[in-house]
Design a protein around this motif. Structure first.
Motif, PDB file in Angstrom:
ATOM      1  N   UNK B   6       0.720  -1.139   0.131  1.00 45.11           N
ATOM      2  CA  UNK B   6       0.011  -0.122   0.113  1.00 45.11           C
ATOM      3  C   UNK B   6       0.482   1.272   0.119  1.00 45.11           C
ATOM      4  N   UNK B  25      -4.581   8.770   3.867  1.00 40.59           N
ATOM      5  CA  UNK B  25      -4.579   7.482   3.556  1.00 40.59           C
ATOM      6  C   UNK B  25      -3.921   6.437   4.143  1.00 40.59           C
ATOM      7  N   UNK B  28      -5.792   6.192   7.188  1.00 37.07           N
ATOM      8  CA  UNK B  28      -6.834   5.574   6.988  1.00 37.07           C
ATOM      9  C   UNK B  28      -6.788   3.473   6.947  1.00 37.07           C
ATOM     10  N   UNK B  30      -4.245   1.629   8.217  1.00 39.23           N
ATOM     11  CA  UNK B  30      -3.944   1.442   9.257  1.00 39.23           C
ATOM     12  C   UNK B  30      -5.223   0.954  10.471  1.00 39.23           C
ATOM     13  N   UNK B  31      -6.200   1.919   9.855  1.00 39.64           N
ATOM     14  CA  UNK B  31      -7.492   1.929  10.582  1.00 39.64           C
ATOM     15  C   UNK B  31      -8.522   0.595  10.200  1.00 39.64           C
ATOM     16  N   UNK B  32      -7.949   0.412   8.987  1.00 40.07           N
ATOM     17  CA  UNK B  32      -9.185  -0.209   8.292  1.00 40.07           C
ATOM     18  C   UNK B  32      -9.170  -1.292   8.152  1.00 40.07           C
ATOM     19  N   UNK B  35     -10.035  -4.231  10.877  1.00 39.07           N
ATOM     20  CA  UNK B  35     -11.261  -4.316  10.939  1.00 39.07           C
ATOM     21  C   UNK B  35     -11.749  -5.135   9.659  1.00 39.07           C
ATOM     22  N   UNK B  36     -11.204  -4.726   8.826  1.00 41.40           N
ATOM     23  CA  UNK B  36     -11.560  -5.753   7.358  1.00 41.40           C
ATOM     24  C   UNK B  36     -10.268  -6.406   6.839  1.00 41.40           C
ATOM     25  N   UNK B  41      -8.836  -2.264  -0.198  1.00 46.01           N
ATOM     26  CA  UNK B  41      -8.218  -0.790   0.057  1.00 46.01           C
ATOM     27  C   UNK B  41      -7.555  -0.299  -1.176  1.00 46.01           C
ATOM     28  N   UNK B  44      -8.571  -0.029  -4.189  1.00 43.70           N
ATOM     29  CA  UNK B  44      -8.978   1.599  -4.088  1.00 43.70           C
ATOM     30  C   UNK B  44      -7.608   2.463  -4.584  1.00 43.70           C
ATOM     31  N   UNK B  48      -6.993   4.718  -7.120  1.00 38.78           N
ATOM     32  CA  UNK B  48      -6.412   5.848  -7.521  1.00 38.78           C
ATOM     33  C   UNK B  48      -5.547   6.322  -8.048  1.00 38.78           C
TER      34      UNK B  48
END
Lengths: 117, 478
Positions: B6, B25, B28, B30-32, B35-36, B41, B44, B48
């Motif tokens: 990433x 980014x 985000x 790291x946070x996401x 959880x999933x 990502x 995405x 991008x």
């Protein structure tokens, strides 16, 4: 050319959801993503790339600006975004446009409904 | 690993986007990712990346023009400066490609160019015969400092160097002749030596001064100096009874035999020049006028190919004119050292042997005209004797050393000094052996010969001084 709200219409779904998310309060990027999920009841999810691509465009257009950090001990990577007056006007105009669309849609749906014999 | 990918995707984004949003980014991500699944990502970020490069170039900040102060001045151009932003990566890549293309074109033009530009510095590649005799360089020019190196410009000590080679050769010839006056009277007019006569004459010349001092002059005197290589073991010194006119046997002939040619007193004969005596240069000098003309230089590749006797596509030192036992030895290392020493001694050969490996390769033969043209110091399009003469002191050292240094290692060991031929130089060798280890190195011999030959203490040994220095030894050796 003067920046009239109608010049920015129609908004893309991502831009609409971002402006809607920022309409209530200043949010950071991750907060915007979570707010969009709540607004759409989980039907619409923004990825970071899509989010910041739209934020970049909205910022360039002058609809959104970067706000101040809220908390001193906040993560330094967080940046808060705020809807400015033009952005709010554009959002209002877009909602009005969508209401007209919805009314028109309902009218057409009622007209197209089968008549009773 | 996923995070690394990433980050890599983020780093590939345009700079203006990366600097503004990459940290957010990544935060985000790291946070996401806790959880999933991080796959969406990554997808995405990849989307991008394409979107930013393909469709968002209009978001790139434009360079801000500096205040156009020049506009206020009539007639003065207006200059703009941009912000200290790096060019776009695509611009950098294009610049690299263009630079490489231009560099390649210039390199190609230089390597395949024709005659050197007249403003090109005249450089003669010259290497000392042995690696440790840097003091030889001290004699290259008046006032020059000794330089330890492999490449330097050689300038004659003075203009009288031109022709002194001929005087030196003539003096040695006379000194070696038992009856110089006979040589003067019996010598036919100078003529171009035949190919067979050329073979070995160079080696005889240089060794004759040192080695064959007891050799008998030939009954018939061919023009100039004729060298006949005698690749035999070193014989004892010839007996004085070996009178002129008698044919020598293989047992009592020296390593090289010498037949004297026309004496310098012959008025109708051009004295043998260095170009005449170095077989390779002599072959190039097709009209035998002692000068390599522009046409002869231009044809040098063809002539050099003709000298390739074994048709291996290159010229060895022996094919270039080197003769002697050193070049018939079976030991490859000694042969290689002797070949290098010979090729490095002579500026023309050193110029042709560009890589200084002791042989003139096929590629070097093809580039021979350009290599020889580099020796043309006065840019008159031709090479005269003074432009191709070796350094006198280096030549003198090599003249003494080469017949005695059996393994061509640049030093005379005790065993090599025990050679009967070394007796003739015993005084000089004893003086050279300053550390009294009975081993004489090239450097020691160079210093000793300079001390002996440099009569005016100028630090430079000219051909005339070398002749004066060696002539008494030649005469005493007889």
């Amino acid at each position: 050319m003067k920046n009239l709200p109608d010049n920015f219409l129609p908004l893309s779904p991502a831009a609409l959801h971002i402006l809607l998310a920022l309409a209530g309060e200043d949010l950071h990027g991750y907060g915007i993503m979570q707010q969009v999920v709540r607004q759409s009841e989980g039907k619409y999810k923004l990825g970071p790339g899509t989010l910041y691509d739209n934020l970049q465009r909205l910022t360039t257009q002058g609809l959104v600006k970067e706000g101040a950090r809220r908390v001193e001990d906040d993560d330094p990577r967080r940046r808060y975004y705020r809807l400015n007056s033009l952005g709010r006007a554009v959002l209002t105009a877009e909602i009005a446009r969508l209401e007209r669309v919805v009314q028109e849609a309902r009218l057409h749906l009622q007209t197209a409904s089968p008549r009773r014999a | 690993m996923v995070r690394f990918l990433y980050v890599c995707l983020l780093r590939l984004h345009p700079r203006w986007f990366r600097e503004r949003y990459a940290d957010e980014m990544l935060w985000i991500f790291d946070e996401e990712s806790r959880r999933r699944n991080a796959g969406p990502l990554l997808a995405d970020a990849a989307a991008s990346l394409v979107r930013q490069w393909a469709f968002r170039s209009d978001f790139q900040p434009e360079p801000v023009a500096a205040p156009a102060a020049g506009r206020t001045l009539d007639g003065i151009p207006v200059f703009y400066t941009s912000e200290p932003e790096l060019p776009r990566p695509s611009a950098l890549i294009n610049g690299v490609i263009a630079s490489v293309a231009v560099f390649a074109a210039i390199s190609f033009a230089i390597s395949h160019g024709g005659k050197p530009h007249p403003f090109t510095a005249s450089i003669v590649y010259y290497s000392t015969p042995m690696p440790d005799n840097a003091a030889l360089f001290a004699s290259l020019s008046k006032g020059s400092q000794p330089v330890r190196g492999r490449v330097m410009e050689i300038r004659p000590g003075d203009r009288e160097s031109a022709g002194l080679w001929s005087k030196f050769v003539a003096t040695v010839t006379v000194a070696l002749s038992s009856k110089p006056e006979e040589a003067a009277t019996t010598t036919p007019p100078a003529a171009k030596p035949s190919e067979g006569e050329q073979k070995g004459m160079w080696s005889t010349l240089m060794s004759k001064v040192v080695v064959a001092l007891g050799g008998k002059p030939a009954t018939s005197s061919p023009p100039a100096i004729q060298l006949q290589p005698q690749p035999t073991v070193f014989p004892p010194a010839p007996a004085p009874a070996a009178a002129a006119g008698t044919k020598t046997s293989a047992a009592d002939t020296p390593f090289f035999s010498l037949t004297t040619g026309s004496s310098p007193e012959a008025e109708d004969a051009r004295p043998a020049s260095y170009i005449d005596l170095l077989p390779l240069l002599s072959a190039l000098d097709s009209d035998s006028d002692g000068v390599l003309s522009a046409a002869e230089i231009a044809q040098s590749s063809l002539v050099l190919n003709a000298l390739d006797k074994n048709h291996d596509g290159r010229l060895s030192a022996e094919e270039s004119g080197a003769q002697g036992e050193a070049f018939t030895r079976k030991k490859r290392a000694a042969l290689l050292r002797a070949s290098r020493a010979f090729m490095h001694l002579h500026p023309a050969l050193a110029a042709l042997d560009a890589d200084h490996n002791g042989t003139i390769s096929a590629q070097e033969i093809r580039k021979a005209p350009a290599a020889l043209a580099e020796l043309d110091r006065n840019y008159d399009g031709k090479l005269t004797e003074d432009e191709v003469l070796p350094d006198p002191l280096s030549y003198g050292v090599w003249l003494i050393l080469s017949p005695l240094d059996r393994n061509a290692d640049g030093r005379l060991s005790r065993a090599e000094r025990a050679n009967p031929l070394a007796v003739r130089w015993s005084d000089l060798l004893d003086a050279a052996d300053v550390n009294k280890d009975r081993v004489v190195t090239t450097l020691e011999l160079t210093n000793a010969l300079r001390d002996r030959a440099d009569s005016n203490r100028s630090g430079v040994v000219t051909w005339e001084e070398l002749r004066r220095s060696m002539a008494p030894i030649v005469a005493r050796s007889r």
